[in-house]
Scaffold this active site. Structure first.
Site, PDB file in Angstrom:
ATOM      1  N   THR A 177       4.043   1.056  -3.612  1.00  0.00           N
ATOM      2  CA  THR A 177       3.298   2.675  -3.394  1.00  0.00           C
ATOM      3  C   THR A 177       4.391   3.754  -3.428  1.00  0.00           C
ATOM      4  O   THR A 177       6.167   3.361  -4.029  1.00  0.00           O
ATOM      5  CB  THR A 177       3.624   2.526  -1.598  1.00  0.00           C
ATOM      6  OG1 THR A 177       4.567   2.253  -0.425  1.00  0.00           O
ATOM      7  CG2 THR A 177       2.900   1.279  -0.837  1.00  0.00           C
ATOM      8  N   ILE A 235       8.528   2.163   2.770  1.00  0.00           N
ATOM      9  CA  ILE A 235       7.554   1.482   2.656  1.00  0.00           C
ATOM     10  C   ILE A 235       7.256   0.890   1.400  1.00  0.00           C
ATOM     11  O   ILE A 235       8.266   0.605   0.787  1.00  0.00           O
ATOM     12  CB  ILE A 235       6.825   2.753   2.054  1.00  0.00           C
ATOM     13  CG1 ILE A 235       7.610   3.985   0.244  1.00  0.00           C
ATOM     14  CG2 ILE A 235       6.508   3.679   3.335  1.00  0.00           C
ATOM     15  CD1 ILE A 235       6.947   5.205   0.424  1.00  0.00           C
ATOM     16  N   ASP A 236       6.385  -0.186   0.972  1.00  0.00           N
ATOM     17  CA  ASP A 236       5.988  -1.032  -0.066  1.00  0.00           C
ATOM     18  C   ASP A 236       6.781  -0.957  -1.313  1.00  0.00           C
ATOM     19  O   ASP A 236       6.235   0.531  -1.378  1.00  0.00           O
ATOM     20  CB  ASP A 236       5.431  -1.265   0.056  1.00  0.00           C
ATOM     21  CG  ASP A 236       4.652  -2.323   1.145  1.00  0.00           C
ATOM     22  OD1 ASP A 236       5.300  -2.518   2.392  1.00  0.00           O
ATOM     23  OD2 ASP A 236       3.355  -2.158   1.709  1.00  0.00           O
ATOM     24  N   ARG A 237       7.269  -1.563  -1.795  1.00  0.00           N
ATOM     25  CA  ARG A 237       7.318  -1.487  -3.623  1.00  0.00           C
ATOM     26  C   ARG A 237       6.491  -0.871  -4.933  1.00  0.00           C
ATOM     27  O   ARG A 237       6.729   0.591  -5.171  1.00  0.00           O
ATOM     28  CB  ARG A 237       8.571  -2.633  -3.954  1.00  0.00           C
ATOM     29  CG  ARG A 237       8.522  -2.440  -5.582  1.00  0.00           C
ATOM     30  CD  ARG A 237       9.876  -3.423  -5.752  1.00  0.00           C
ATOM     31  NE  ARG A 237      10.227  -3.163  -7.858  1.00  0.00           N
ATOM     32  CZ  ARG A 237      10.906  -3.747  -8.156  1.00  0.00           C
ATOM     33  NH1 ARG A 237      11.575  -5.356  -6.859  1.00  0.00           N
ATOM     34  NH2 ARG A 237      12.099  -3.444  -8.763  1.00  0.00           N
TER      35      ARG A 237
END
Length: 233
Positions: free
Chosen positions: A69, A65-67
């Site tokens: 988030t 998952i994105d940094r």
């Protein structure tokens, strides 16, 4: 409190094959060009210390998952679990849902979004199209409004596909950028430099034991998240 003790409080599930962690805003799942220590290395250190493992610790990353988030990340502690989890993700046998805070009402309180996304490597951003384009991958998600405060709405998002920045790009495309997401059109950043997108829940059959895993990740400690959670319909 040291890093190992702090991480231990964010572990949502662990057995011999899997370890599932609640990622904080700002952590990277795997190493990148920043050189910052990734969550995967911290988890390895945790396993080595708490299980008295000699030598190198095996840890497979099943998804990212994105940094900016937060939320659930599933790691595999064995190669058998990793290969089976990879196949389950490909076959869409793992159900994940996200919570996202937005300021602008979507066109309806629930709906399905279908777009075509192409990754811009230079800008690390998803370029979105309404119709098929060469090199663009189909992206489908389902959303519904589950809570409201005076100024914000909370959306629950179910992913049918897993594309780069998919939720961020698709919500932005309907005029509902996620709170704090400057890259996709929200006007102001969040104080923690993250975005208000949280990998809230996951449901799947354990790849080795056959146990049903159904987990919910606690939300970031934040007044707005708390207020919206209280109002969930």
């Amino acid at each position: 409190m040291n890093n190992i003790e702090e991480l231990s409080q964010r572990i949502l599930f662990e057995d011999n094959h899997l370890i599932i962690v609640n990622k904080r805003v700002g952590e990277i799942v795997q190493g990148d060009k920043t050189g910052d220590e990734p969550l995967s290395e911290l988890v390895k250190r945790y396993i080595k210390v708490t299980r008295n493992k000699p030598g190198d610790v095996y840890l497979g990353v099943t998804h990212r998952i994105d940094r900016p988030t937060s939320g659930l990340v599933v790691f595999a502690k064995t190669s058998k679990a990793l290969s089976r989890m990879n196949l389950m993700f490909q076959e869409r046998e793992i159900k994940k849902y996200y919570w996202a805070i937005v300021k602008i009402d979507p066109p309806s309180d629930e709906g399905t979004l279908t777009h075509y996304l192409k990754k811009n490597q230079t800008k690390n951003k998803a370029i979105i199209f309404k119709r098929p384009e060469p090199g663009a991958k189909k992206a489908v998600l389902h959303y519904r409004v589950i809570s409201r405060s005076e100024n914000y709405l909370l959306l629950e998002v179910d992913l049918e596909t897993g594309r780069h920045h998919q939720i961020r790009a698709q919500l932005s495309a309907i005029g509902c950028p996620i709170k704090g997401d400057l890259k996709y059109g929200f006007p102001r950043s969040n104080p923690d430099a993250g975005i208000s997108l949280h990998a809230r829940g996951v449901n799947f059959t354990h790849p080795v034991s056959g146990e049903v895993i159904d987990l919910v990740a606690p939300l970031p400690k934040d007044a707005l998240w708390s207020a919206l959670e209280r109002n969930v319909e």
